[in-house]
Design an enzyme around this catalytic site. Sequence first.
Site, PDB file in Angstrom:
ATOM      1  N   CYS A  90       0.852  -1.202   0.000  1.00 19.55           N
ATOM      2  CA  CYS A  90       0.000   0.000   0.000  1.00 19.55           C
ATOM      3  C   CYS A  90       0.886   1.250   0.000  1.00 19.55           C
ATOM      4  CB  CYS A  90      -0.909   0.006   1.224  1.00 19.55           C
ATOM      5  SG  CYS A  90      -2.058   1.415   1.242  1.00 19.55           S
ATOM      6  N   ASP A 124       0.459   3.740   1.750  1.00 20.53           N
ATOM      7  CA  ASP A 124       0.398   4.316   3.097  1.00 20.53           C
ATOM      8  C   ASP A 124       1.797   4.626   3.650  1.00 20.53           C
ATOM      9  OD1 ASP A 124       0.190   4.372   6.087  1.00 20.53           O
ATOM     10  OD2 ASP A 124      -1.919   3.950   5.656  1.00 20.53           O
ATOM     11  N   ARG A 183       2.867   4.729   6.512  1.00 16.85           N
ATOM     12  CA  ARG A 183       3.282   3.959   7.695  1.00 16.85           C
ATOM     13  C   ARG A 183       3.860   2.594   7.354  1.00 16.85           C
ATOM     14  NH1 ARG A 183      -2.536   4.270  10.335  1.00 16.85           N
ATOM     15  NH2 ARG A 183      -2.945   3.839   8.129  1.00 16.85           N
ATOM     16  N   HIS A 216      -2.136  -4.027   4.977  1.00 16.34           N
ATOM     17  CA  HIS A 216      -1.970  -3.606   6.365  1.00 16.34           C
ATOM     18  C   HIS A 216      -3.326  -3.303   6.982  1.00 16.34           C
ATOM     19  CE1 HIS A 216      -2.626   0.823   5.824  1.00 16.34           C
ATOM     20  NE2 HIS A 216      -2.383   0.489   4.576  1.00 16.34           N
ATOM     21  N   CYS A 269      -6.195   0.177   6.889  1.00 14.15           N
ATOM     22  CA  CYS A 269      -5.907   0.720   5.559  1.00 14.15           C
ATOM     23  C   CYS A 269      -7.067   1.639   5.146  1.00 14.15           C
ATOM     24  CB  CYS A 269      -5.751  -0.427   4.558  1.00 14.15           C
ATOM     25  SG  CYS A 269      -5.405   0.144   2.876  1.00 14.15           S
TER      26      CYS A 269
HETATM   27 CO    CO Z   1      -3.435   1.216   2.976  1.00 16.13          CO
END
Ligand code: CO
Length: 205
Positions: free
Chosen positions: A42, A44, A46, A98, A101
């Site tokens: 992803c 993302d 993090r 994750h 999400c």
């Molecule tokens: Co995500």
Amino acid sequence: MSDLSHLLANNRAWAARMERAEPGFFRGLASQQTPRYLWIGCADSRVPANEIIGLPPGEVFVHRNVANLVVHSDLNCLSVLDYALSVLHITDIIVCGHYNCGGINAALQPSEGRIVDHWIRHVRDIAKHYKADLERLTTTAEQNHRLCELNVAVQVVHVRESPVLQAARHEVNVHGWIYDVADGRLQDLTPMVEEVRALEPSVRV
Ligand code: CO
């Protein structure tokens, strides 16, 4: 214009640190990359691929998008897959989702009609496909959690079924992992792929 000089300073310090720890490190990487792993994760912030598996530059070929999707007609992802297999001869592909999400959570909410909703539509299709499985769970948090896992399993199937992968001339393992942003731990979901396929016979090829 905003000042990003602190990032450039970070970079100089990092490069010096790397070179001190392993003299010639960058020179060795300059002419070639020979990663063993392809990471599909992803976007993302993090979930930084190399960092969470403790690998330096040169070890992981990375493709990231919202909700770590492998869409059959996504030329971007297919190009990465093709290059990873036919040029880099990667032997292990890791599809990593994750928990928490945003893309997955959005798929369980009404559409807001933005561009990203078109992309998320792929996840909505998965939620629809596994509706009965999701509805066994009573809280939204549990459903989000489960959809994150189902999504990984489905994307693993997409990679395995991809004509690009099937044309590969060497053995390739496709793994499904999930990362918990709340504790930094990865979990192997690969065994779940068969379980997920058994839930819905129509996804079998
Ligand atoms: Co995500």
